[in-house]
Design an enzyme around this catalytic site. Structure first.
Site: not given
Length: 296
Positions: A239, A265-267
Site C-alpha cells: 500500500d 496494494g491498498h484494495f
C-alpha cells in the site's frame, strides 16, 4: 454451486441524510453481524464480492458515507470525519444493532474508531484491512498529503489531482503484481460517484480534515489497550499510503491479534478475496461472548 445470499439494497434517513446500504440476509437469524466500513474513494460496492461469499453465513451490512456512493446528503452537510462518524453512529442505532464486529478499511478506520470510542459495548471484534491508527503506518507521501492546509498554495490542486480517473485507477493497481485480476468496474464506478456534483468538494474537505485522524491516534490506541478487542489484521503490504509497518503497529496494543500480510496494494480484497474471506469467517466463528440484537 455455492449458495448465494439474498442481498437487499435500502436507504434509511439519519438526521436528514439518506444513507444507502446493502445487507445480506443470512440463513440463520442469529448469525453474527459484520459492519463493513468502506474506504476512499469507494463505497459499499467495494464489498459486493465479499458479501456474496460470506453473506449466507453472516449478516453483512455496508453503508455508504455522506459524500460517497448512493447516499444523498443535504446541500449544507459539513464534510468532516466527526460528521461521517455521527451519521454512521446514527445508522447503527437506526438499524437497532447492539453488538457486532467491525471491518475497518482506509476511511473506515477513522469512522469506525470514533464509533468504537463512543460505544465500546458495541464492538465484538475488529477486522482491520489497511485501516491505519498509527503514525508508523503513514508513508512519507501520506504524511505530506495529510499535512496539507487550505492556506497552502496549490494544496487543493494536489488533492483534486487524486480525484481523477488516473488517480483512482492508480489506487487500485499500485503495488499489485498482476493488475489483470482487478475488475476495471471497480475504479470506473468509484470515478462515476466522484464526478457527481459536489462530490469532489466533499473529498477536498475530508482531505483537509484528515489531520484530525492523526491527532486522534493516541485516543484510539488507548481504546485498543483498554478493551483489547479480538482482532484480525489482513493487510496489503504494498500500500503506498498505509505500508506494512501500520499493520505491525497494532501488535503493540493488541499482542494477540492475528496478522496476515499479502503481496498486494491498498484494495487487498480485489486481489486476495480467496485468502481473506476464509480468515474472516474463521475469525467471526471464534468470537467470544457474541450476541446481537434480533431486531432487523
Amino acid at each position: 454451486m455455492n449458495a448465494l445470499p439474498r442481498v437487499e439494497y435500502r436507504s434509511t434517513d439519519v438526521a436528514g441524510v439518506q444513507v444507502f446500504y446493502r445487507e445480506s440476509i443470512p440463513d440463520h437469524a442469529d448469525a453474527p453481524v459484520l459492519l463493513l466500513l468502506h474506504g476512499f474513494p469507494s463505497a459499499s460496492h467495494q464489498f459486493r464480492r465479499l458479501i456474496d461469499v460470506l453473506g449466507s453465513r453472516y449478516r453483512l451490512i455496508a453503508p455508504d458515507y455522506p459524500g460517497f456512493g448512493n447516499t444523498v446528503s443535504p446541500a449544507d452537510f459539513e464534510y468532516t470525519f466527526d460528521r461521517l462518524a455521527d451519521v454512521v453512529e446514527g445508522f447503527v442505532e437506526r438499524l437497532g444493532l447492539r453488538r457486532f464486529a467491525m471491518y475497518v478499511f482506509d476511511f473506515g478506520a477513522p469512522v469506525g474508531f470514533r464509533i468504537a470510542t463512543r460505544h465500546p459495548e458495541w464492538i465484538a471484534g475488529l477486522v482491520v484491512q489497511n485501516g491505519n491508527a498509527y503514525e508508523a503506518g503513514l508513508s512519507d507521501g501520506a504524511k505530506e498529503f495529510t499535512a496539507l492546509t487550505p492556506a497552502q498554495a496549490g494544496a487543493e490542486d494536489t488533492i483534486r489531482g487524486l480525484l481523477t480517473l488516473e488517480g483512482t485507477r492508480g489506487q487500485y493497481e499500485h503495488g499489485v503484481a498482476d493488475p489483470t485480476v482487478i475488475s476495471p468496474e471497480s475504479w470506473t464506478l468509484d470515478q462515476h460517484f466522484l464526478d457527481l456534483p459536489g462530490r469532489k468538494a466533499a473529498q477536498v474537505a475530508l482531505a483537509f480534515d484528515y489531520k484530525s485522524n492523526v491527532a486522534a491516534y493516541p485516543e484510539w490506541q488507548a481504546w485498543l489497550r483498554k478493551y483489547t478487542p479480538p482482532a484480525l489484521i489482513a493487510w496489503g503490504a504494498n500500500d503506498p499510503f498505509f505500508p506494512a509497518p501500520g499493520a505491525h503497529a497494532y501488535l503493540a496494543d493488541l499482542p494477540d491479534a492475528e496478522l496476515h500480510l499479502f503481496d498486494t496494494g491498498h484494495f487487498a480484497l480485489e486481489t486476495h478475496l480467496g485468502d481473506i474471506a476464509p480468515l474472516i469467517a474463521d475469525f467471526l466463528d471464534k468470537l467470544p461472548d457474541y450476541s446481537v440484537s434480533p431486531d432487523r
